[in-house]
Design an enzyme around this catalytic site. Structure first.
Site, PDB file in Angstrom:
ATOM      1  CD  GLU A   1      -3.093   0.440   0.004  1.00  0.00           C
ATOM      2  OE1 GLU A   1      -3.198  -0.750  -0.354  1.00  0.00           O
ATOM      3  OE2 GLU A   1      -3.686   1.380  -0.535  1.00  0.00           O
TER       4      GLU A   1
HETATM    5  C1  LIG Z   1       2.364  -9.671   0.359  1.00  0.00           C
HETATM    6  C2  LIG Z   1       2.131  -8.566  -0.597  1.00  0.00           C
HETATM    7  C3  LIG Z   1       0.838  -8.189  -0.923  1.00  0.00           C
HETATM    8  C4  LIG Z   1       0.614  -7.182  -1.865  1.00  0.00           C
HETATM    9  N1  LIG Z   1      -0.668  -6.882  -2.257  1.00  0.00           N
HETATM   10  C5  LIG Z   1      -0.850  -6.088  -3.346  1.00  0.00           C
HETATM   11  C6  LIG Z   1      -2.137  -5.952  -3.944  1.00  0.00           C
HETATM   12  O1  LIG Z   1      -3.126  -6.495  -3.449  1.00  0.00           O
HETATM   13  N2  LIG Z   1      -2.243  -5.212  -5.089  1.00  0.00           N
HETATM   14  C7  LIG Z   1      -1.173  -4.594  -5.644  1.00  0.00           C
HETATM   15  O2  LIG Z   1      -1.330  -3.959  -6.673  1.00  0.00           O
HETATM   16  N3  LIG Z   1       0.059  -4.677  -5.089  1.00  0.00           N
HETATM   17  C8  LIG Z   1       0.250  -5.414  -3.959  1.00  0.00           C
HETATM   18  N4  LIG Z   1       1.500  -5.540  -3.411  1.00  0.00           N
HETATM   19  C9  LIG Z   1       2.595  -4.804  -3.992  1.00  0.00           C
HETATM   20  C10 LIG Z   1       3.131  -3.695  -3.084  1.00  0.00           C
HETATM   21  O3  LIG Z   1       2.196  -2.662  -2.966  1.00  0.00           O
HETATM   22  C11 LIG Z   1       4.484  -3.252  -3.654  1.00  0.00           C
HETATM   23  O4  LIG Z   1       5.396  -4.307  -3.422  1.00  0.00           O
HETATM   24  C12 LIG Z   1       4.987  -1.966  -3.032  1.00  0.00           C
HETATM   25  O5  LIG Z   1       4.174  -0.884  -3.382  1.00  0.00           O
HETATM   26  C13 LIG Z   1       6.427  -1.643  -3.445  1.00  0.00           C
HETATM   27  O6  LIG Z   1       6.638  -1.836  -4.823  1.00  0.00           O
HETATM   28  P1  LIG Z   1       7.873  -2.721  -5.317  1.00  0.00           P
HETATM   29  O7  LIG Z   1       7.829  -4.003  -4.584  1.00  0.00           O
HETATM   30  O8  LIG Z   1       7.878  -2.767  -6.782  1.00  0.00           O
HETATM   31  O9  LIG Z   1       9.147  -1.938  -4.807  1.00  0.00           O
HETATM   32  P2  LIG Z   1       9.897  -0.742  -5.598  1.00  0.00           P
HETATM   33  O10 LIG Z   1       8.917   0.240  -6.071  1.00  0.00           O
HETATM   34  O11 LIG Z   1      10.855  -1.329  -6.562  1.00  0.00           O
HETATM   35  O12 LIG Z   1      10.722  -0.070  -4.396  1.00  0.00           O
HETATM   36  C14 LIG Z   1      11.960  -0.615  -3.906  1.00  0.00           C
HETATM   37  C15 LIG Z   1      12.504   0.321  -2.827  1.00  0.00           C
HETATM   38  O13 LIG Z   1      12.808   1.604  -3.412  1.00  0.00           O
HETATM   39  C16 LIG Z   1      12.120   2.628  -2.708  1.00  0.00           C
HETATM   40  N5  LIG Z   1      11.713   3.669  -3.658  1.00  0.00           N
HETATM   41  C17 LIG Z   1      11.082   3.528  -4.840  1.00  0.00           C
HETATM   42  N6  LIG Z   1      10.850   4.726  -5.400  1.00  0.00           N
HETATM   43  C18 LIG Z   1      11.346   5.650  -4.559  1.00  0.00           C
HETATM   44  C19 LIG Z   1      11.394   7.070  -4.543  1.00  0.00           C
HETATM   45  N7  LIG Z   1      10.868   7.804  -5.513  1.00  0.00           N
HETATM   46  N8  LIG Z   1      11.974   7.684  -3.492  1.00  0.00           N
HETATM   47  C20 LIG Z   1      12.474   6.973  -2.453  1.00  0.00           C
HETATM   48  N9  LIG Z   1      12.447   5.636  -2.413  1.00  0.00           N
HETATM   49  C21 LIG Z   1      11.894   4.981  -3.434  1.00  0.00           C
HETATM   50  C22 LIG Z   1      10.940   1.948  -2.050  1.00  0.00           C
HETATM   51  O14 LIG Z   1      10.480   2.667  -0.905  1.00  0.00           O
HETATM   52  C23 LIG Z   1      11.514   0.583  -1.695  1.00  0.00           C
HETATM   53  O15 LIG Z   1      12.212   0.670  -0.466  1.00  0.00           O
HETATM   54  C24 LIG Z   1       1.724  -6.514  -2.436  1.00  0.00           C
HETATM   55  C25 LIG Z   1       3.022  -6.874  -2.077  1.00  0.00           C
HETATM   56  C26 LIG Z   1       3.239  -7.901  -1.206  1.00  0.00           C
HETATM   57  C27 LIG Z   1       4.652  -8.313  -0.892  1.00  0.00           C
END
Ligand SMILES: Cc1cc2nc3c(=O)[nH]c(=O)nc-3n(C[C@H](O)[C@H](O)[C@H](O)COP(=O)(O)OP(=O)(O)OC[C@H]3O[C@@H](n4cnc5c(N)ncnc54)[C@H](O)[C@@H]3O)c2cc1C
Length: 592
Positions: free
Chosen positions: A442
């Site tokens: 989220e």
């Molecule tokens: C168990 C689980 C359930 C989930 N449920 C859902 C769901 O129901 N629907 C859905 O759509 N998604 C869902 N997600 C996805 C979740 O919302 C994302 O994993 C999350 O938003 C982060 O995206 P990412 O994993 O691609 O990380 P990334 O976006 O690749 O981020 C990696 C790191 O970089 C940091 N970062 C990225 N951009 C910036 C910036 N501009 N400035 C500073 N730091 C930054 C982040 O904070 C993080 O620490 C779920 C994930 C999990 C693991």
């Protein structure tokens, strides 16, 4: 693990004695007829029974068994489908839903307490109704009347579930670069193609249909976040008469094997030319998602609180029973070989930290919920605008701070059990594993902090912040001398936050890196200051009643602990904020 008991007394204290919430409901015409303090008490009591009786007993077995994927079908752990039916039949999925489509129409101040209970009982289970309620919110606010009529009644009734399909393998935080496509069809529908990952409740055996809300791009969409549209894509197509028709071209490719929330199915979802319908106007998808996000993000914050509460309930019972060593001041339980560990200062520090963070979090999430209710139901435009801006400001704090301190509380709870906290049978390690995701999904907590510092503070020129600060100062300046021990440190904390906010506004203009460098610690200073306000309000509600009832004496004791031991954390955090971004950029990428 101790049996879960819903903290009804504390919820009632917060709603009735701290915030006198029934007065707010009486002022809001849409709520005046629906809810009063007695209805609220009856609802919370019933929710306490269902969550403790039917859902909490499946928490550990659900963790042990997890979800299973076979040829595209997902089965949830034993007992989940029956418990879901019980939960749905009680109307709990639609507790905050629009009565026009069969929801119970309860304010967020009530549904927030129900959410806490279900997540304390079993966070994996709680995610299924939570995602459904979130999908309903978006549909209700943005879909056509026809789509609402078609989907909402069965979703509120818990007969169909919902999911939110945003994330793709290469696009999580940055949804502007999603690749899922939506091609318009002659009949007004769209063909949706692409792969979504990490979809909570994307597939399961709890309901006969799952209604996916999917972000995708139209062929001529502008690049970036402004080119995202939102679609409703049912797992099973719904006929004109409301009956279920053919299976849609959407399938679950696999489920993830993860650290915690093992009873919650986290799915890879493949959309292979699936039929969908647009929600809201083309390219307005992100805005439609944001309607739901303020509610959902508060709900994720509440997961942090819920896990902390469950951990505390077990830890306090254990600390009273486990005997090890003697109290530093001499034996207390002279008839025993050693004293219960609750006599030791460090164990008390951990228990009180948990209790102060949990109860501060319950008050704060209820406060934010009341702002959401005011923003949604007030008929006065100025009042509504102020509440909307407060919600915008406080939502990232609620999501990130409650989950950060929720993990802290769970780690303390595990530590109180010593080695037994690391062993599965006691349940404390599950809470640590389960709650960890709340800091990530989220929108990660880092992104929440950026949202607060960048969008809510700097982009509003501090205007949203002023609503909050003015309210705290009005309370502090109007408080009687009997509250001085709480109000004086609160005044100092809000003066510190004022100064830090002014610093952020100034620094942000000169160098955009300063906002990102300051944001996480700034959010934490904000969180502790907001909890100081909550604890001062709780102290006011308890003061004078401590002789009557140990509940109030305990409240005042925890308030004193919070101000003495936790609020001072703002000083080191403030120093970190003011250290600025320079030290973050001393290494180039190769030097890490
Ligand atoms: C168990 C689980 C359930 C989930 N449920 C859902 C769901 O129901 N629907 C859905 O759509 N998604 C869902 N997600 C996805 C979740 O919302 C994302 O994993 C999350 O938003 C982060 O995206 P990412 O994993 O691609 O990380 P990334 O976006 O690749 O981020 C990696 C790191 O970089 C940091 N970062 C990225 N951009 C910036 C910036 N501009 N400035 C500073 N730091 C930054 C982040 O904070 C993080 O620490 C779920 C994930 C999990 C693991």
């Amino acid at each position: 693990m101790a049996d879960y008991k819903a903290p009804l007394r504390d919820m009632q204290f917060v709603l009735n004695e701290v915030f006198e919430v029934a007065k707010l409901w009486a002022e809001l015409p849409a709520l005046a007829e629906t809810v009063d303090a007695d209805t609220a008490a009856a609802i919370l009591e019933e929710a306490g029974k269902v969550t403790a009786g039917s859902i909490a007993p499946l928490n550990r077995s659900g963790d042990e068994e997890g979800c299973q994927w076979t040829d595209g079908a997902v089965s949830t752990p034993a007992g989940f489908p029956e418990a879901y039916r019980t939960y749905a039949e009680g109307g709990w999925v639609g507790v905050g839903g629009d009565p026009e489509f069969g929801g119970m129409g309860m304010p967020k101040a009530i549904s927030a307490q129900v959410e806490e209970m279900v997540h304390s009982a079993n966070m994996s289970f709680g995610l299924y109704p939570m995602l459904t309620a979130g999908a309903c919110l978006s549909l209700n606010a943005h879909a056509s009347e026809e789509l609402k009529q078609k989907y909402l009644p069965n979703m509120y009734a818990g007969v169909w579930a919902g999911s939110m399909c945003l994330t793709e393998p290469h696009a999580g935080t940055d949804l502007g670069i999603i690749r899922t496509k939506a091609e318009p069809q002659a009949d007004g529908s769209y063909r949706i193609s692409g792969t979504k990952i990490f979809i909570t409740g994307g597939e399961h055996d709890l309901t006969e249909n799952i209604i996916h809300l999917v972000l995708a791009k139209l062929p001529d969409a502008p690049a970036g976040p402004k080119g995202i549209s939102l679609f409703v894509v049912p797992k099973v197509l719904v006929n004109a008469d409301g009956s279920l028709g053919e299976r849609n071209a959407v399938s679950c490719g696999s489920i993830e094997h993860k650290m915690g929330i093992k009873g919650s199915a986290t799915c890879v979802m493949n959309f292979d030319g699936a039929t969908g319908w647009i929600v809201d106007a083309p390219n307005k998808g992100l805005a439609a998602m944001f309607t739901m996000m303020n509610y959902e993000r508060l709900g994720v914050g509440i997961q942090g609180l819920a896990a902390g509460e469950r951990s505390y309930q077990s830890a306090v019972e254990y600390a009273r029973e486990r005997i090890q060593s003697r109290a530093p001041t001499g034996p207390v339980a002279k008839d025993k070989a050693a004293d219960p560990i609750i006599v030791h200062p460090d164990v008390r520090r951990m228990l009180l930290t948990m209790k102060a963070l949990n109860e501060g979090g319950r008050a704060f999430s209820s406060y934010v919920a009341m702002q959401l209710d005011t923003a949604k139901f007030s008929e006065d435009a100025t009042t509504r605008k102020r509440a909307e801006e407060l919600v915008a400001l406080l939502t990232p704090v609620a999501k990130a701070f409650l989950t950060d301190v929720g993990l802290e509380a769970c780690v303390h709870g595990q530590q109180i059990f010593g080695g037994h906290g690391y062993i599965r049978e006691w349940g404390q390690e599950q809470l640590v594993r389960d709650v960890r995701i709340a800091q990530i999904y989220e929108g990660t907590n880092g992104i929440q902090a950026l949202d607060l510092a960048g969008r809510k503070i700097v982009a509003s020129g501090g205007a949203f912040y002023k609503h909050f600060a003015d309210e705290v100062k009005a309370f502090a300046n109007g408080a009687g001398a009997e509250l001085a021990e709480f109000v004086e440190p609160l005044k100092a904390a809000i003066a510190n936050l004022d100064e830090l906010t002014a610093w952020l506004l100034e620094q942000g203009k000169a160098n955009p890196n300063e906002i990102g460098a300051a944001s996480v610690e700034y959010l934490h200073v904000f969180g502790y200051t907001a909890y100081a306000y909550m604890w001062a309000l709780m102290a006011r509600a308890a003061q004078g009643k401590e002789g009557q009832d140990e509940f109030y004496a305990s409240k005042l004791g925890i308030a004193r602990f919070f101000f003495a031991r936790l609020l001072p954390r703002i000083h080191s955090l403030t120093a970190s904020v003011k250290a600025g971004s320079e030290s973050l950029y001393l290494l180039d990428a190769a030097q890490f």
